[in-house]
Design an enzyme around this catalytic site. Structure first.
Site, PDB file in Angstrom:
ATOM      1  N   ASP A  45       0.796  -1.227   0.000  1.00  0.00           N
ATOM      2  CA  ASP A  45       0.000   0.000   0.000  1.00  0.00           C
ATOM      3  C   ASP A  45       0.827   1.273   0.000  1.00  0.00           C
ATOM      4  O   ASP A  45       0.289   2.360   0.226  1.00  0.00           O
ATOM      5  CB  ASP A  45      -0.965  -0.010   1.190  1.00  0.00           C
ATOM      6  CG  ASP A  45      -2.153  -0.927   0.952  1.00  0.00           C
ATOM      7  OD1 ASP A  45      -2.676  -0.927  -0.178  1.00  0.00           O
ATOM      8  OD2 ASP A  45      -2.539  -1.661   1.868  1.00  0.00           O
ATOM      9  N   ASP A  52      -7.092  -4.801  -4.851  1.00  0.00           N
ATOM     10  CA  ASP A  52      -6.736  -3.424  -4.500  1.00  0.00           C
ATOM     11  C   ASP A  52      -5.388  -3.014  -5.091  1.00  0.00           C
ATOM     12  O   ASP A  52      -5.140  -1.826  -5.324  1.00  0.00           O
ATOM     13  CB  ASP A  52      -6.637  -3.249  -2.981  1.00  0.00           C
ATOM     14  CG  ASP A  52      -7.729  -3.940  -2.198  1.00  0.00           C
ATOM     15  OD1 ASP A  52      -8.139  -5.051  -2.587  1.00  0.00           O
ATOM     16  OD2 ASP A  52      -8.157  -3.404  -1.157  1.00  0.00           O
TER      17      ASP A  52
END
Length: 446
Positions: free
Chosen positions: A127, A186
């Site tokens: 991330d 994601d």
């Protein structure tokens, strides 16, 4: 369902989408007012809002703050950059409340809390792409900002180091068993940091990793109907798929709506960078599934989850992410531009009616952070960020949002709050369903 009934449903939806009006709340003066209040309330040492407490507590809608080494930490500074963009688009007037702060200064100062993460992070893993957003925004303002360049390049190097050529992907979550190579949908969003660093350095390896990851995801994360699995587990030594499952959705066979929204945006972005028609087709398939399976009352965290029991709460963050993906798709898919942009406006209208709540610190309620973990009916920082971003995009596209977005004719903070408050009350039953110290000098960012 009979073919005639299906065609009627599609026709009705298309008509609704074409008739949807851009919601005034998307440009409400409450947006800069709320964001400024949150900015002034950030603790020292700095922490960042991620989600609020829920509606069914005595004092709902209050931000919960988390340490910088959290995957969502870049979204609030990015929201400040987004308001700086809106101020540049619209100017600052009493009506739009954009003159209440120096958004660029606030964005830079809050971003400073993320700088140590470029070389010292333990929790971000893949991330780093999301956390890099503010630094990419800074480079749009000042392309020569060396601190921002260094941050983008360091985060890209972190993500590239997680790439496995046998699997053809960057690893998402670390696991106790190193041969269990986990990839989540994601991660399509995090690929943007590789492109940002490639633009700065010309490093072809970064571009190749992004393309390879997208190609592998296109093959293994999608079902025939255009829906997606949240998680695909590979064997790191053979590259074979071990398992397909969910972590945040209802079941392994369901489709998690925020993951589907990430897929729409992520593949549009890949097409925008490469002009590979396969990426465009994949984005179109993901978008079509999303729209064909969206209920009339909003966006759900699992398209295939049963309505009852338990109740199926909406996810306002999935709505705003999908709306941005559809607006992006309308900009690169000229032949169907009206279809995608109209659908985006319809989604924004639906979720505003359901989730706009002036009494909350967040812009929107009705977010679902993690359904299996019982974390839903909250405000979510990335839902708010994409709500602001959608408004900016509509202004840039020259839609009828331009007047309401920049002039806010007939709209004031009090009148907007009153109108939205009526809507929030009307939808209460729907919700029941389920000055700080800087790690590095601000001078480095200016």
């Amino acid at each position: 369902m009979a073919v005639s009934s299906l065609l009627l449903l599609v026709t009705l939806y298309a008509t609704q989408a074409a008739q949807a009006a851009v919601p005034n709340e998307l440009f409400s003066p409450l947006i800069p007012q709320k964001v400024l209040t949150t900015s002034e309330s950030l603790p020292s040492p700095i922490m960042y809002p991620q989600y609020t407490n829920t509606w069914n507590v005595s004092n709902p809608g209050k931000w919960q703050d988390f340490i910088p080494d959290t995957w969502t930490s870049g979204f609030f500074p990015a929201s400040l950059y987004a308001l700086n963009t809106r101020k540049n688009l619209c100017g600052a007037t009493d009506a739009n409340a954009l003159g209440t702060a120096d958004w660029l200064e606030l964005a830079r100062s809050t971003s400073s809390g993320l700088i140590p993460l470029e070389h010292n992070n333990t929790n971000l893993q893949h991330d780093v792409g999301f956390v890099s957003f503010p630094f990419s925004e800074e480079l749009l303002v000042n392309p020569q900002n060396q601190t921002a360049k260094d941050a983008v390049n360091a985060f890209a190097a972190d993500l590239a180091a997680r790439f496995n050529a046998v699997v053809g992907c960057t690893r998402s979550w670390d696991t106790p068993d190193p041969t269990d190579f986990t990839v989540i949908i994601d991660n399509m969003m995090n690929l943007e940091v590789l492109w940002a660093s490639y633009a700065l350095t010309g490093n072809e390896t970064l571009k190749d990793i992004a393309i390879t990851h997208a190609n592998t995801t296109m093959i293994n994360h999608f079902r025939e109907d255009g829906s997606t699995w949240h998680v695909v587990e590979y064997n790191s030594t053979t590259g074979q798929v071990i398992r397909k499952r969910t972590s945040q959705g209802f079941s392994d066979n369901s489709t998690w709506s925020r993951g589907q929204a990430w897929a729409i945006y992520g593949f549009v972005n890949m097409y925008n960078h490469t002009q590979n028609p396969d990426f465009l087709q994949t984005a179109q398939r993901a978008a079509t599934y999303f729209l064909d399976n969206m209920p009339s009352d909003g966006i759900v965290p699992d398209f295939n989850a049963p309505l009852v029991p338990p109740p199926r709460p909406a996810d306002s963050s999935a709505a705003t992410i999908a709306a941005n993906g559809l607006l992006f798709l309308s900009q690169v898919d000229a032949s169907q531009a009206e279809k995608w942009s109209s659908a985006a406006v319809q989604i924004l209208s639906n979720i505003t009616t359901l989730a706009w709540d002036p009494s909350w610190q967040s812009l929107l309620s009705n977010g679902t952070v993690n359904w299996p973990a019982d974390n839903f009916l909250t405000g979510i920082v990335y839902g708010d960020y994409y709500y602001i971003k959608a408004g900016n995009t509509l202004i840039e596209m020259g839609t009828n949002a331009s007047t309401s977005g920049c002039d806010t004719t007939g709209t004031s903070a009090s009148s907007s709050a009153g109108a939205a408050g009526t809507g929030a009350s009307k939808n209460a039953a729907s919700r029941q369903l389920p000055s700080f110290s800087l790690p590095r000098s601000l001078q480095d960012l200016v």
